[in-house]
Design a protein around this motif. Sequence first.
Motif, short mmCIF file in Angstrom:
data_model
loop_
_atom_site.label_atom_id
_atom_site.label_comp_id
_atom_site.label_asym_id
_atom_site.label_seq_id
_atom_site.Cartn_x
_atom_site.Cartn_y
_atom_site.Cartn_z
N PHE A 68 41.79 43.56 42.63
CA PHE A 68 41.77 45.02 42.91
C PHE A 68 42.97 45.65 42.31
CE2 PHE A 68 43.77 48.55 45.54
CZ PHE A 68 42.69 49.34 45.44
N VAL A 69 44.33 45.10 42.18
CA VAL A 69 45.55 45.51 41.59
C VAL A 69 45.20 45.84 40.17
CG1 VAL A 69 47.90 45.22 41.13
CG2 VAL A 69 47.15 44.80 43.40
N MET A 70 44.52 44.95 39.48
CA MET A 70 44.62 45.03 38.09
C MET A 70 43.48 45.99 37.86
SD MET A 70 47.07 43.32 37.33
CE MET A 70 47.34 43.83 35.75
N ASN A 71 42.62 46.02 38.35
CA ASN A 71 41.53 47.06 38.14
C ASN A 71 42.10 48.51 38.03
OD1 ASN A 71 39.34 45.45 37.86
ND2 ASN A 71 38.93 45.49 40.12
N VAL A 72 42.95 48.48 38.98
CA VAL A 72 43.96 49.93 39.29
C VAL A 72 44.72 50.15 38.02
CG1 VAL A 72 45.47 51.33 40.48
CG2 VAL A 72 43.67 50.16 41.68
N GLY A 85 42.21 40.44 33.24
CA GLY A 85 40.96 39.65 33.65
C GLY A 85 40.90 39.30 35.18
N ASP A 86 39.65 38.85 35.59
CA ASP A 86 39.26 38.55 37.03
C ASP A 86 39.95 37.23 37.27
OD1 ASP A 86 37.98 41.06 37.16
OD2 ASP A 86 36.14 40.12 36.68
N ASP A 87 40.12 36.43 36.57
CA ASP A 87 40.41 34.90 37.02
C ASP A 87 41.94 34.42 36.79
OD1 ASP A 87 37.88 34.66 37.74
OD2 ASP A 87 37.29 33.82 35.82
N HIS A 88 42.87 35.51 36.78
CA HIS A 88 44.15 35.14 36.49
C HIS A 88 45.13 35.75 37.70
CE1 HIS A 88 47.53 34.19 33.73
NE2 HIS A 88 48.13 35.17 34.19
N ASP A 89 46.03 34.80 38.15
CA ASP A 89 47.05 35.16 39.16
C ASP A 89 48.08 36.02 38.36
OD1 ASP A 89 45.54 34.05 40.98
OD2 ASP A 89 46.54 32.22 40.94
N TRP A 90 48.42 37.00 38.88
CA TRP A 90 49.77 37.66 38.15
C TRP A 90 50.92 37.48 39.07
CZ3 TRP A 90 51.64 40.91 42.12
CH2 TRP A 90 50.61 41.20 43.12
N ARG A 91 51.99 37.67 38.18
CA ARG A 91 53.43 37.34 38.86
C ARG A 91 53.96 39.04 39.17
NH1 ARG A 91 56.15 32.75 35.00
NH2 ARG A 91 54.55 31.35 35.74
N ASP A 138 46.88 41.78 58.24
CA ASP A 138 46.15 40.81 58.93
C ASP A 138 44.80 40.53 57.90
OD1 ASP A 138 44.18 39.67 60.61
OD2 ASP A 138 43.99 41.57 61.87
N GLY A 139 44.08 39.65 57.87
CA GLY A 139 43.03 39.32 57.14
C GLY A 139 41.56 40.23 57.49
N ASN A 140 41.73 40.79 58.62
CA ASN A 140 40.77 41.64 59.00
C ASN A 140 40.97 43.11 59.00
OD1 ASN A 140 38.85 39.33 59.39
ND2 ASN A 140 39.89 38.70 61.30
N SER A 141 41.99 43.53 58.49
CA SER A 141 42.27 44.95 58.43
C SER A 141 41.34 45.66 57.73
CB SER A 141 43.89 45.32 57.81
OG SER A 141 43.64 44.73 56.69
N ILE A 142 41.37 46.73 57.84
CA ILE A 142 40.57 47.72 57.08
C ILE A 142 41.02 47.63 55.62
CG2 ILE A 142 40.04 50.11 56.34
CD1 ILE A 142 38.77 49.49 58.98
N MET A 143 42.24 47.54 55.21
CA MET A 143 42.61 47.39 53.82
C MET A 143 42.24 46.23 53.14
SD MET A 143 46.48 47.68 52.46
CE MET A 143 47.11 47.66 50.66
N MET A 144 42.42 45.13 53.97
CA MET A 144 42.06 43.82 53.27
C MET A 144 40.42 43.72 53.22
SD MET A 144 44.72 42.17 52.31
CE MET A 144 44.12 40.64 52.38
N ILE A 145 39.63 44.07 54.16
CA ILE A 145 38.35 44.21 54.04
C ILE A 145 37.86 44.94 52.90
CG2 ILE A 145 35.93 44.95 55.13
CD1 ILE A 145 37.44 44.21 57.95
N SER A 146 38.35 46.04 52.61
CA SER A 146 37.96 47.31 51.61
C SER A 146 38.31 46.32 50.25
CB SER A 146 38.74 48.35 51.48
OG SER A 146 38.52 49.06 52.56
N ARG A 153 38.28 43.13 49.58
CA ARG A 153 37.32 42.05 49.52
C ARG A 153 35.90 42.61 49.31
NH1 ARG A 153 39.51 39.72 54.44
NH2 ARG A 153 37.74 40.46 55.45
N ILE A 154 35.74 43.67 49.61
CA ILE A 154 34.43 44.50 49.12
C ILE A 154 34.63 44.92 47.76
CG2 ILE A 154 33.19 46.44 49.30
CD1 ILE A 154 33.63 46.28 52.46
N GLN A 155 35.83 45.54 47.19
CA GLN A 155 36.08 45.91 45.92
C GLN A 155 36.03 44.59 45.06
OE1 GLN A 155 36.49 48.89 44.39
NE2 GLN A 155 36.82 47.85 42.40
#
Length: 88
Positions: A2-6, A37-43, A72-80, A82-84
């Motif tokens: 998500f961060v990198m898409n932004v 890219g989608d498969d890279h972890d950022w620092r 929390d893993g089930n917060s609105i932000m985290m669910i959003s 994961r959907i993204q």
Amino acid sequence: MFVMNVIRHIRTQKGCSQRVFAKRAAISFRGLQLLEGDDHDWRLSSIRKISRALGLPEKGIDVVVRAFLEQDGNSIMMISMRIQEDGF
């Protein structure tokens, strides 16, 4: 991710190529390609450089990262997010 898409979206809105933006952010062209890219972890240090190059406040990055890590893993932000990322 998500961060990198932004970041990619903001970069393209500003009409900046990856090569020009990488130079402006003081990171390698290949590094920016991997980060966008989608498969890279950022620092965090790379995100700070990119945020500076975009003209975003550096302190804001720390606040966002801290909030993300405390979610929390089930917060609105985290669910959003994961959907993204997953597309559904």
